[in-house]
Every structure is written in C-alpha cells, then in structure tokens.
Design a protein around this motif. Sequence first.
Motif, PDB file in Angstrom:
ATOM      1  N   ARG A 307     -24.540  57.832 -15.265  1.00 13.73           N
ATOM      2  CA  ARG A 307     -25.695  58.404 -15.513  1.00 13.73           C
ATOM      3  C   ARG A 307     -26.893  57.379 -14.942  1.00 13.73           C
ATOM      4  NH1 ARG A 307     -25.846  61.774 -21.109  1.00 13.73           N
ATOM      5  NH2 ARG A 307     -27.821  62.661 -19.683  1.00 13.73           N
ATOM      6  N   GLN A 308     -26.621  56.452 -14.015  1.00 11.58           N
ATOM      7  CA  GLN A 308     -27.755  55.618 -13.435  1.00 11.58           C
ATOM      8  C   GLN A 308     -28.260  56.227 -12.284  1.00 11.58           C
ATOM      9  OE1 GLN A 308     -25.766  51.912 -12.382  1.00 11.58           O
ATOM     10  NE2 GLN A 308     -24.904  51.740 -14.490  1.00 11.58           N
ATOM     11  N   TYR A 309     -29.564  55.852 -11.982  1.00 17.40           N
ATOM     12  CA  TYR A 309     -30.391  56.551 -11.157  1.00 17.40           C
ATOM     13  C   TYR A 309     -29.979  56.159  -9.716  1.00 17.40           C
ATOM     14  CZ  TYR A 309     -33.873  58.227 -14.595  1.00 17.40           C
ATOM     15  OH  TYR A 309     -34.738  58.744 -15.335  1.00 17.40           O
ATOM     16  N   MET A 310     -30.169  56.915  -8.830  1.00 19.40           N
ATOM     17  CA  MET A 310     -29.859  56.574  -7.374  1.00 19.40           C
ATOM     18  C   MET A 310     -30.701  57.758  -6.440  1.00 19.40           C
ATOM     19  SD  MET A 310     -26.177  58.593  -6.361  1.00 19.40           S
ATOM     20  CE  MET A 310     -25.356  57.964  -7.912  1.00 19.40           C
ATOM     21  N   LEU A 311     -30.880  57.422  -5.226  1.00 22.91           N
ATOM     22  CA  LEU A 311     -31.715  58.144  -4.218  1.00 22.91           C
ATOM     23  C   LEU A 311     -30.833  59.120  -3.485  1.00 22.91           C
ATOM     24  CD1 LEU A 311     -34.565  55.612  -3.121  1.00 22.91           C
ATOM     25  CD2 LEU A 311     -34.351  57.245  -5.191  1.00 22.91           C
ATOM     26  N   ALA A 312     -31.085  60.134  -3.019  1.00 25.40           N
ATOM     27  CA  ALA A 312     -30.716  60.920  -2.133  1.00 25.40           C
ATOM     28  C   ALA A 312     -31.265  61.735  -1.038  1.00 25.40           C
ATOM     29  CB  ALA A 312     -29.459  61.711  -2.862  1.00 25.40           C
ATOM     30  N   THR A 313     -30.781  62.421   0.036  1.00 23.42           N
ATOM     31  CA  THR A 313     -31.428  62.905   0.755  1.00 23.42           C
ATOM     32  C   THR A 313     -30.762  64.649   0.550  1.00 23.42           C
ATOM     33  OG1 THR A 313     -29.961  62.562   2.647  1.00 23.42           O
ATOM     34  CG2 THR A 313     -32.038  61.374   2.470  1.00 23.42           C
ATOM     35  N   LEU A 314     -31.748  65.531   0.572  1.00 22.00           N
ATOM     36  CA  LEU A 314     -31.385  66.946   0.771  1.00 22.00           C
ATOM     37  C   LEU A 314     -31.808  67.564   1.610  1.00 22.00           C
ATOM     38  CD1 LEU A 314     -29.974  69.273  -1.078  1.00 22.00           C
ATOM     39  CD2 LEU A 314     -32.365  69.619  -2.246  1.00 22.00           C
ATOM     40  N   ASN A 315     -30.844  67.769   2.730  1.00 23.27           N
ATOM     41  CA  ASN A 315     -31.289  68.586   3.977  1.00 23.27           C
ATOM     42  C   ASN A 315     -30.596  69.877   3.881  1.00 23.27           C
ATOM     43  OD1 ASN A 315     -32.699  65.972   4.786  1.00 23.27           O
ATOM     44  ND2 ASN A 315     -30.543  65.173   5.424  1.00 23.27           N
ATOM     45  N   LEU A 316     -31.458  70.984   3.817  1.00 26.33           N
ATOM     46  CA  LEU A 316     -31.050  72.170   3.595  1.00 26.33           C
ATOM     47  C   LEU A 316     -30.355  72.819   4.704  1.00 26.33           C
ATOM     48  CD1 LEU A 316     -34.068  73.692   1.575  1.00 26.33           C
ATOM     49  CD2 LEU A 316     -32.040  72.553   0.640  1.00 26.33           C
ATOM     50  N   PRO A 317     -30.515  72.461   6.145  1.00 25.62           N
ATOM     51  CA  PRO A 317     -29.785  73.119   7.184  1.00 25.62           C
ATOM     52  C   PRO A 317     -28.309  72.387   7.365  1.00 25.62           C
ATOM     53  CG  PRO A 317     -31.814  72.495   7.738  1.00 25.62           C
ATOM     54  CD  PRO A 317     -31.721  71.728   6.563  1.00 25.62           C
ATOM     55  N   GLU A 318     -28.017  71.386   6.593  1.00 30.39           N
ATOM     56  CA  GLU A 318     -26.730  70.659   6.988  1.00 30.39           C
ATOM     57  C   GLU A 318     -25.851  70.816   6.134  1.00 30.39           C
ATOM     58  OE1 GLU A 318     -27.728  66.401   7.118  1.00 30.39           O
ATOM     59  OE2 GLU A 318     -29.410  66.661   8.414  1.00 30.39           O
TER      60      GLU A 318
END
Length: 494
Positions: A307-318
């Motif tokens: 439950r620790q925070y992390m960053l992420a990318t959300l690329n809908l076409p991929e």
Amino acid sequence: MKKINPQIPVIIGYFFVLLFCYAAVSKLLDFENFQLQLAQSPLLSAYAGFISYAVISIEFIISLLLCFPQTRVVGLYASLSLMSGFTIYIYLILNYSDFIPCSCGGILEKLGWTEHLIFNTICVILVVAGIIIFEKRKAPRLILPAVFCSSTIVISSAIVIILFSSSEYIIKKDNNFTRRFLLHPVLEDKSLDLALNSYYFAGISGNNIYLGNVTAPLLLTTVDTALNTTRVLRVHLDKSDYPFRSLQLQVKDSSYYLYDGSIPIIYRGTLGDTMVHTISYQDAFFTQLAIIDSLHFIIRTQSSQNRQYMLATLNLPEIPKLHLYPSILEKQIDGVFDVDGKFTFSPNSTEVLYTYTYRNQILAMDKQLNILRKLHTIDTTTIAKIQTRRLSDGTHKMSAPPLKVNGTVASNRNLLFIHSNLKGRHESSKMWKRASVVDIYRTDQQEYIGSFYIENKGKTAFSHIAIDDQYLYVLIEKELKRYRFREPISKYFN
C-alpha cells in the motif's frame, strides 16, 4: 416569583453522565485511533499516551460523581472544569494553530471544529446553570458559587493557554534559511466574487480559467481571464452508477476530464459539450492524475502488496496500458506520507513536476517518468519529519503533527510557485499572521528566484493558485483574485 424546579440540576447531571459515558466508551472501542488523533494535536502530541488513558478515566469518574446526590455538586464542578478546558482548547486550535488535527472520538468525531466549539460552549452554560440552581437551595446568596464557577473556568482555561503557548509549534519555529523577498513582483489588479468557497482550479486554456467545485462536482465553471464573464456547464456522464467519493475536473487544451481515483475510471469531454464519455475503466486505481494528452496520463497509485505510493504511466493505446515505476518515489519512513506530494504539469512545458509535501525536494521528469533533475527548496528538511503508524487494517495514519514543508503548487514554463509552510530566519511573525508566502524556483536548473507575500482575507489564506504568462490567479474564501506579474517574474516568461 415562580420557584425553580430543584430537579433541574439532577437532569443536567444525568445529561453529562450520558455524554461522558458515551464519549469514553466510544474512545475505548476505537482506542488505537483515539491515541493517534491525540498524537496529532499541536498541544497534546508529547503526552498522547498518558492523556489517552487519563481522559477516559476522568470521564468515567465524573460520571460516577454525578450519579450520587452526595457528590453531585463536585461532579458538576468537575464537569465545568473539563468542558471549559475542552472549549478553550478548541478555540485556540481554530484561531491560533497552524495545524488543525483530527477530532478526538465519540460525539466530537461527528462534528466539525466550529460545531465542537458551539456544543462545548452550550455545555459550559448548562453546567453553570445547574451549579447555581443546586447551590441556591443551600443559600440565597450566589456570590460564592459564582466565584467558584468563575475561578474554575479561569483556572482550567489558563492551564490550557499556558500549555498551548509553551508547546513546541512545528511550523512556528524559525528555520536556518533566509528568504529573498522580491521588490513588488505581483500587483493585485482585479477580483471576482464567486459567491462560494468550494471552487478549485481545473485548468487554464486559451483566454479562459476553468473552475471545478467540490460540492457540485458535475459543474464546470468558465471565467474569462479578464474576470468579466462567467459561464456554468453541467456535465452529464455516459455511465454514472458508481459510488464516487470525490470527482475531480481537469482541463487540458480543448478537452476536459472527469475522474475519481477510488473508482478506476476516467471520462473525457470536449469543452462546450455537456456529455463526457468513458475512456478508461478498470485500468488502474489512483490518488492523483496528470494529463499528458487525450490518451496518455501519469498517475500516483498504491502498491497492492504494501500500500505504498508509486508513480505509473497509463497509456490507453498500448498493451499493457499500465506501467509501474515503484522506485521513483524514495521511501524514508512509511512509503505513504513521507512520499506524499503534488503533480504539476504546465501546458507550456514538456516536463512533469512532483513536489514533495514533507521534504524539500522536487522531481522533474519527462513524460515517460525518466528523472531529469532532483531539485531542492531552500529550507533544510531533507528527511520528512513525520511519525506514522500502520493500523491493523493496513492503513497508515499520522501519529504526531507533521512538519509540512510545501503546500499548494503551480507551474508555468520553467518556474514553479510553492505556497510555503515554513517561516525563515528573521521573518516577521506579525506578517505571517497577515499573509502567506509564495516561493519561486526555476525547474530547468537548481535556482531559487525569490519570494513574495499574498495577503490573507481576514485569517484565511488562499487555497489554490494558477498561473499563465501574465497573471497569478488566487482562490481565497469566495473570491477569485488576479495579480499581474511585474518585471522580477515576467522576464522569465517573455
């Protein structure tokens, strides 16, 4: 003259028996959380362990005293002392504390701090009336009971005031850094009455400012940058049967986006069109979102394991759409509060900024979350000064008042504006009560530009800021204010 019913003090006594017993039992049933809430108090954090037991014990003891006729008057005076102390404490928290903690269990947990103050004041008046009626049966002259009541209130209040004034305020301490205040860098030139204080900035696009409203999340308000005209658009969702907690609006270019990270959904609509359509569903839960373009996003999410925070990318076409980057946010203590911060993404920049809340660090990243630079604010808080505890249900909570370094942030081109919560060396305490400090940093290199004050409205500081090439926009109470940038700042945008 009509005789006063002698049973009134008995009724008042049993009212406080119910009140104190309910409050004490409620605290016992959620004792772990009660201790944490006490530990967040600017006054009580150092004594949270002792006070958590003492308050519950005192409430039960006073309840017993009030149950018996022989000790009822002692119980009433004890009730007056306790309620007076609670009342002055709440007054000080509301008016003189820079940090307002959570409420502390029982009935009070269901009320806001202002409602606490009203409720406690009524209780003080009620118990004074009970004492006077009780004592009047013994002697017609009320001078002695009045003196005892006044003395009880004064002594209880004085103890709380002395503790409060001598307590170690986290934000009140001078830090070993010195600000450089710019010479009239902004000039207030216009304001607009919004009639409500629940707005936030959803974005700036073209010649318009867009506002969301936390109490009416489906309303998108448009204000022209001249602050002359206002239009309101009611948004309609293509699918809305979700248990939303806090819908948020963001505007980017010619589109607007609606989302609630507790529900893994993102809507998109075209400015001027009332209908928004689902573009992402069940791709990711998130706590913050930065819009890169109509199909690409950066989010802050939580690990399903710890439950620790992390960053992420959300690329809908991929495929896959979601890419996690657990190592960007550097854990110091708990991986939650110690890495808390805010995204900023200027339409005039290709970089995404993440400003930590509890430490003096700024991350400058590209759209693929590659770290370009690690920048620092001018204070010395390199390690987050927080204390947290992980509860049995896996959630994290503060166990002491935190040292909040950076507040509201906004960016434009290569400048970052931060509402600072720390007072530097040689700064006027009187000025800190009247105004809020904004620090300015370059984001293309490590450089502190300078600082300036934004006047509070009464005792209220601004809640949100937004920036374009000409103006600083501020939301404060029910007003939208516009400040024109002058040469010390405008030269960076020209």
